[in-house]
Design an enzyme around this catalytic site. Structure first.
Site, mmCIF file in Angstrom:
data_model
loop_
_atom_site.group_PDB
_atom_site.id
_atom_site.type_symbol
_atom_site.label_atom_id
_atom_site.label_comp_id
_atom_site.label_asym_id
_atom_site.label_seq_id
_atom_site.Cartn_x
_atom_site.Cartn_y
_atom_site.Cartn_z
ATOM 1 N N TYR A 163 0.832 -1.204 0.000
ATOM 2 C CA TYR A 163 0.000 0.000 0.000
ATOM 3 C C TYR A 163 0.868 1.257 0.000
ATOM 4 O O TYR A 163 0.662 2.172 -0.806
ATOM 5 C CB TYR A 163 -0.913 -0.021 1.226
ATOM 6 C CG TYR A 163 -1.876 1.147 1.292
ATOM 7 C CD1 TYR A 163 -3.043 1.143 0.537
ATOM 8 C CD2 TYR A 163 -1.633 2.241 2.118
ATOM 9 C CE1 TYR A 163 -3.937 2.200 0.595
ATOM 10 C CE2 TYR A 163 -2.518 3.301 2.182
ATOM 11 C CZ TYR A 163 -3.674 3.281 1.420
ATOM 12 O OH TYR A 163 -4.546 4.326 1.480
ATOM 13 N N LYS A 167 1.264 4.316 -2.842
ATOM 14 C CA LYS A 167 0.900 5.689 -2.518
ATOM 15 C C LYS A 167 2.093 6.636 -2.686
ATOM 16 O O LYS A 167 1.918 7.793 -3.091
ATOM 17 C CB LYS A 167 0.314 5.766 -1.112
ATOM 18 C CG LYS A 167 -1.039 5.075 -0.982
ATOM 19 C CD LYS A 167 -2.053 5.622 -1.994
ATOM 20 C CE LYS A 167 -3.426 5.034 -1.820
ATOM 21 N NZ LYS A 167 -4.414 5.616 -2.764
#
Length: 258
Positions: A163, A167
């Protein structure tokens, strides 16, 4: 002032991952501000229900179209349908994304890594690519793209390598999009969100892992505040841009040492 000549009521906004959570809140804010909003996601029933809710709450028409943003063919079909039905796209909000299992880095499977990359990064790239094609070709030309970066675009949580990696990469995509869009009146900015209340953050009140190894509850905020920020970013003329904006629960353990 550089801006499209269309009135706000004639402008179309596409919100990916718009059927739930932050995406639905953003769609509500844009619709209430007068945009014609199209929400997209993978589940027909969720989108249809969300569109019905949003129309009831804002009094404005909200459209929905299914799409798997990690699939190039699905994204191409989505944008062709947008072009055919609405003629233009003035705002793309790249919001769709998923997290990863909170396990040690060495235990994350390649399949899970690939799924997170596809949803969070490849999806944003594919939608941006198609938006560029449409925004360059439409009359008047140009438009705006807003990426959901998350505070994980700068600072990771424990056990979040897939994740967090995606990002961080969104920040690079935002900057490249902003640079490459200059000549075509396409603005691009990023909103980094911290602890907006949603299904994804529901567990935070019971405690989530901290950098020091402890479990601690974390405060959340109403996602309507995220929507307000996106509506502001979207309200600017195309000769002005918010490149990065952070909106977060004030007392979450983000600023300072972990």
């Amino acid at each position: 002032m550089t801006e499209t000549s269309t009135s706000i009521a004639d402008r179309t906004a596409l919100v990916t991952g718009g059927g739930t959570g932050v995406g639905k809140a953003v769609a509500k804010g844009l619709s209430a501000a007068g945009w014609h909003v199209v929400i997209t996601g993978r589940r027909d029933q969720v989108l249809a229900s969300a569109a019905e809710d949003l129309e009831r709450e804002t009094g404005n028409k909200v459209s929905w179209m299914t799409c798997d943003v990690g699939d190039p063919g699905s994204v191409s079909a989505l944008f062709e349908k947008l072009r055919a039905e609405f003629g233009r796209l003035d705002l793309l909000v790249n919001n769709a994304g998923i997290g990863n299992s909170p396990v040690p880095l060495e235990e994350i499977s390649f399949e899970e890594w690939s799924n997170v990359v596809a949803a969070n990064l490849t999806g944003a790239f594919l939608c941006t690519q198609q938006a560029f094609k449409l925004m360059k070709a439409q009359e008047p030309g140009g438009g705006r793209i807003i990426n959901n970066g998350s505070i994980s675009a700068t600072t990771p949580r424990p056990n979040s390598a897939p994740y967090t990696s995606t990002k961080h990469a969104i920040t690079g995509l935002t900057k490249s999009t902003s640079l490459d869009g200059r000549a075509f009146n396409i603005a691009c900015g990023q909103i980094d969100i911290g602890n907006a209340a949603s299904d994804m953050t529901a567990k935070m009140s019971g405690g989530v892992p901290q950098a020091n190894g402890e479990l601690a509850p974390e405060p959340t905020m109403d996602p309507a505040h995220v929507a307000d920020a996106v509506v502001y970013m979207a309200s600017l003329p195309l000769d002005a841009n918010v490149l990065t904006l952070t909106v977060m629960a004030t007392n979450m353990p983000f600023v300072g040492r972990g």
